[in-house]
Design a protein around this motif. Sequence first.
Motif, PDB file in Angstrom:
ATOM      1  N   ALA B   2       0.918  -1.257   0.015  1.00  0.00           N
ATOM      2  CA  ALA B   2      -0.021   0.160   0.180  1.00  0.00           C
ATOM      3  C   ALA B   2       0.976   1.169  -0.001  1.00  0.00           C
ATOM      4  N   GLY B   3       2.052   0.940  -0.706  1.00  0.00           N
ATOM      5  CA  GLY B   3       2.923   2.391  -0.566  1.00  0.00           C
ATOM      6  C   GLY B   3       2.582   3.219  -1.629  1.00  0.00           C
ATOM      7  N   VAL B   4       3.567   4.333  -1.896  1.00  0.00           N
ATOM      8  CA  VAL B   4       3.315   5.331  -3.084  1.00  0.00           C
ATOM      9  C   VAL B   4       3.664   4.599  -4.267  1.00  0.00           C
ATOM     10  N   MET B   5       2.632   4.663  -5.268  1.00  0.00           N
ATOM     11  CA  MET B   5       3.026   4.016  -6.422  1.00  0.00           C
ATOM     12  C   MET B   5       3.239   5.117  -7.463  1.00  0.00           C
ATOM     13  N   GLN B   6       4.376   4.947  -8.130  1.00  0.00           N
ATOM     14  CA  GLN B   6       4.852   5.895  -9.396  1.00  0.00           C
ATOM     15  C   GLN B   6       4.894   5.206 -10.713  1.00  0.00           C
ATOM     16  N   ASN B   7       4.394   5.630 -11.631  1.00  0.00           N
ATOM     17  CA  ASN B   7       4.531   4.966 -12.825  1.00  0.00           C
ATOM     18  C   ASN B   7       4.502   6.011 -14.012  1.00  0.00           C
ATOM     19  N   PRO B   8       5.484   5.936 -15.172  1.00  0.00           N
ATOM     20  CA  PRO B   8       6.064   4.681 -15.266  1.00  0.00           C
ATOM     21  C   PRO B   8       7.477   4.785 -14.445  1.00  0.00           C
ATOM     22  N   CYS B  23       1.663   9.763  -9.820  1.00  0.00           N
ATOM     23  CA  CYS B  23       1.835   9.308  -8.563  1.00  0.00           C
ATOM     24  C   CYS B  23       0.510   9.151  -7.621  1.00  0.00           C
ATOM     25  N   SER B  24       0.449   7.705  -7.198  1.00  0.00           N
ATOM     26  CA  SER B  24      -0.620   7.523  -6.360  1.00  0.00           C
ATOM     27  C   SER B  24      -0.349   7.430  -4.800  1.00  0.00           C
ATOM     28  N   VAL B  26      -0.224   6.905  -0.840  1.00  0.00           N
ATOM     29  CA  VAL B  26      -0.530   5.774   0.039  1.00  0.00           C
ATOM     30  C   VAL B  26      -2.069   6.264   0.309  1.00  0.00           C
ATOM     31  N   LYS B  27      -2.831   5.115   0.349  1.00  0.00           N
ATOM     32  CA  LYS B  27      -4.422   5.249   0.529  1.00  0.00           C
ATOM     33  C   LYS B  27      -4.862   5.946   1.732  1.00  0.00           C
ATOM     34  N   GLY B  28      -5.529   6.860   1.553  1.00  0.00           N
ATOM     35  CA  GLY B  28      -5.826   7.972   2.725  1.00  0.00           C
ATOM     36  C   GLY B  28      -4.872   9.020   2.979  1.00  0.00           C
ATOM     37  N   HIS B  29      -3.884   9.135   2.281  1.00  0.00           N
ATOM     38  CA  HIS B  29      -2.935  10.315   2.403  1.00  0.00           C
ATOM     39  C   HIS B  29      -3.451  11.506   1.372  1.00  0.00           C
ATOM     40  N   SER B  30      -3.450  12.584   1.795  1.00  0.00           N
ATOM     41  CA  SER B  30      -3.922  13.732   1.168  1.00  0.00           C
ATOM     42  C   SER B  30      -3.095  14.836   0.810  1.00  0.00           C
ATOM     43  N   HIS B  31      -1.724  14.369   1.035  1.00  0.00           N
ATOM     44  CA  HIS B  31      -0.478  15.409   0.780  1.00  0.00           C
ATOM     45  C   HIS B  31       0.408  14.814  -0.030  1.00  0.00           C
ATOM     46  N   VAL B  32       0.805  15.425  -1.085  1.00  0.00           N
ATOM     47  CA  VAL B  32       1.927  14.955  -2.036  1.00  0.00           C
ATOM     48  C   VAL B  32       2.865  15.599  -2.376  1.00  0.00           C
ATOM     49  N   TYR B  33       4.000  15.358  -2.335  1.00  0.00           N
ATOM     50  CA  TYR B  33       5.167  16.292  -2.432  1.00  0.00           C
ATOM     51  C   TYR B  33       5.973  15.520  -3.914  1.00  0.00           C
ATOM     52  N   GLY B 106       7.994   7.137  -2.996  1.00  0.00           N
ATOM     53  CA  GLY B 106       7.849   6.277  -4.068  1.00  0.00           C
ATOM     54  C   GLY B 106       9.110   5.846  -4.613  1.00  0.00           C
ATOM     55  N   SER B 107       9.209   5.027  -5.398  1.00  0.00           N
ATOM     56  CA  SER B 107      10.230   4.403  -6.230  1.00  0.00           C
ATOM     57  C   SER B 107      10.991   5.344  -7.218  1.00  0.00           C
ATOM     58  N   GLY B 108      10.145   6.236  -7.706  1.00  0.00           N
ATOM     59  CA  GLY B 108      10.571   7.465  -8.596  1.00  0.00           C
ATOM     60  C   GLY B 108      10.490   6.667 -10.132  1.00  0.00           C
ATOM     61  N   THR B 109      10.300   7.870 -11.082  1.00  0.00           N
ATOM     62  CA  THR B 109      10.434   7.917 -12.425  1.00  0.00           C
ATOM     63  C   THR B 109      11.596   8.327 -12.895  1.00  0.00           C
TER      64      THR B 109
END
Lengths: 115, 114
Positions: B2-8, B23-24, B26-33, B106-109
Amino acid sequence: AQKITQTQPGMFVQEKEAVTLDCTYDTSDPSYGLFWYKQPSSGEMIFLIYQGSYDQQNATEGRYSLNFQKARKSANLVISASQLGDSAMYFCAMREARTGNQFYFGTGTSLTVIP
Amino acid sequence: NAGVMQNPRHLVRRRGQEARLRCSPVKGHSHVYWYRQLPEEGLKFMVYLQKENIIDESGMPKERFSAEFPKEGPSILRIQQVVRGDSAAYFCASSLEDRPYGYTFGSGTRLTVV
């Protein structure tokens, strides 16, 4: 001026030995947090340890400890009993209360553990 | 996971094309950087978003770069008319609130401009 300085581009350590990765920081904000992240060759950023500016004791997380010397503005990471899986890039980072949103990262130290 | 998913994970673009990085959180997280990592350098802050709002874009280049975090769906970092200097790893992180301890990266693009 650089907010975070890591002066060791590369380090080598023998397996099972301890290693210290250096980090100095620059801030005039009395409230800040210091972080270490590990970036293996696969690229993800893995949180290791956190130290708050008002924390009285050095942070520890398993084999990781942070040698926090506030007067010298240093936050060195100590890895004890190194393992081959510890080979990675290590980044020191800081977040200030007044700027809030962003982390300031150093340029990183590449650690290689030798069997 | 359920971590941060980055694609591609890897994206190759020719000069002048557009790059869209997703960037998706974590479920329920509303802050993105969003952060950018140039070769041989540490990560540098670009932008901080909450749902439907840009809170801090002080690290974003003024031209060609934009970011959004819509009410539904992932956060998007868009780079128009890419140039060679845009080649870098772009990382997204999310948190439940604006607290540093709760950051998850996330794991980065990895964007390569040819």
